[in-house]
Design an enzyme around this catalytic site. Sequence first.
Site, PDB file in Angstrom:
ATOM      1  CE  LYS A  15       0.916   0.883   4.588  1.00 56.00           C
ATOM      2  NZ  LYS A  15       1.697   1.978   5.118  1.00 56.00           N
ATOM      3  N   PRO A 108       9.643  -4.675  -0.007  1.00 59.52           N
ATOM      4  CG  PRO A 108      10.977  -2.958  -0.832  1.00 59.52           C
ATOM      5  CD  PRO A 108       9.636  -3.599  -1.016  1.00 59.52           C
ATOM      6  N   GLY A 111       9.509  -0.915   5.247  1.00 61.22           N
ATOM      7  CA  GLY A 111       9.569   0.210   4.318  1.00 61.22           C
ATOM      8  C   GLY A 111       8.330   1.066   4.304  1.00 61.22           C
ATOM      9  N   GLY A 112       7.391   0.833   5.232  1.00 62.23           N
ATOM     10  CA  GLY A 112       6.155   1.620   5.222  1.00 62.23           C
ATOM     11  C   GLY A 112       5.205   1.225   4.107  1.00 62.23           C
ATOM     12  N   GLY A 116       4.230  -7.011   5.449  1.00 61.17           N
ATOM     13  CA  GLY A 116       3.827  -8.056   6.397  1.00 61.17           C
ATOM     14  C   GLY A 116       2.314  -8.064   6.578  1.00 61.17           C
ATOM     15  CB  SER A 117      -0.131  -5.299   6.877  1.00 62.03           C
ATOM     16  OG  SER A 117       0.547  -4.694   7.946  1.00 62.03           O
ATOM     17  CB  ALA A 118       0.249  -7.184   1.891  1.00 62.18           C
ATOM     18  CG  ASP A 150      -0.649  -0.528   7.582  1.00 64.18           C
ATOM     19  OD1 ASP A 150      -1.391   0.474   7.732  1.00 64.18           O
ATOM     20  OD2 ASP A 150       0.582  -0.479   7.695  1.00 64.18           O
TER      21      ASP A 150
END
Length: 303
Positions: A15, A108, A111-112, A116-118, A150
């Site tokens: 995102k 990455p 990286g904001g 991991g959330s995805a 997220d």
Amino acid sequence: MSKAGEAVVLRCPAKLNLFLHVGPPAEAGGRHPVLSAMAAIDLVDDLEAERRDGAGLSLARTWAASAAAPTPLDWPAERDLAWRAAEAFAAEAGTRPDVRLTLSKRIPCGGGLGGGSADAAGVLAAMDRLWPGAVEEAALTGLAAGLGSDVPFALAAIRGRPLALVGGFGEAVQPLPRPPGAGLHAALVFPAFGCPTGSVFAAFDAAPPAGRSDPGKARAAAEAGWRALAALGNALAEPACAVRPALRRVLEALAGAGLDARITGSGSTVFVLAEDAAQAADAARRAGAATGLPAVAVSGWPR
Ligand SMILES: C[C@](O)(CO)[C@H](O)COP(=O)(O)OP(=O)(O)OC[C@H]1O[C@@H](n2ccc(N)nc2=O)[C@H](O)[C@@H]1O
Ligand SMILES: Nc1ncnc2c1ncn2[C@@H]1O[C@H](COP(=O)(O)OP(=O)(O)OP(=O)(O)O)[C@@H](O)[C@H]1O
């Protein structure tokens, strides 16, 4: 009908926080309420989930050959958000997490970009297909919110809502009108360091900016265009530069090359909006030359 042996393959998109406003925590040390326009982009981790009744949970993680900024995937599998999502789904379903997970990563880490959330959202979506009806819709979105701020947006994106106004602690995901004209195009630049999210929020607390977030303004901006959304700013940009001073130097190098660069989430990834795919590719080339860092062109997801 048993779904044992069945496999689901899906994409877990990164995102961009086109803008990100942050409020003060209700109590010292608590989490911060946010308001953000989030958009899924075509930088994706690939997930395969195979149901294997009785065989337990396993997780294999590798970088895809095309990954632009691979770093060691060195945390224990049990701490991985994908693993924790599988355990949370199974506990809610009253079953065992009998699923073999294979992740081929491109997003990455740290990286904001919400990688991991995805991955966690992908596991929830996949297990929902492998154990149909085992977890009710409201419980599934509750699991997503419990895994991280997220994850609810990532789950919505995977299920067909790739642009949203996200509030609360990430659990309030509302559709946002798609800006008129061309789709979303951007160049991304990946600094050689990540930004630890907790430290960036702590730096925000040390110097909280004035101003309130306004969902009405965000909707009006969405009707004006992608750049109007980005112009609403990122309240974590200055705190991220305070935590990682080298990030400011990356922004300065990009500004020197005539590129209007912004930070996504708590950093460290920087994005430059573009009008179309060709401009995004050109901006990525210029950004790479100006910083010496990996830079890629991306579009909104799904294309
Ligand atoms: C910056 C964003 O990416 C914007 O989309 C998210 O708010 C980050 O949320 P997240 O990935 O859930 O963050 P985590 O990695 O779970 O949180 C790390 C730490 O950041 C702080 N944190 C996180 C989210 C939030 N809304 N308020 C916080 O204060 C907390 O100290 C937390 O312990
Ligand atoms: N499947 C996963 N992929 C990436 N990182 C993971 C995963 N599971 C757990 N993590 C941990 O989370 C850390 C950062 O994760 P991630 O890449 O999602 O951060 P981020 O993109 O900065 O997220 P955010 O935008 O939410 O701040 C990693 O360094 C790692 O320790």
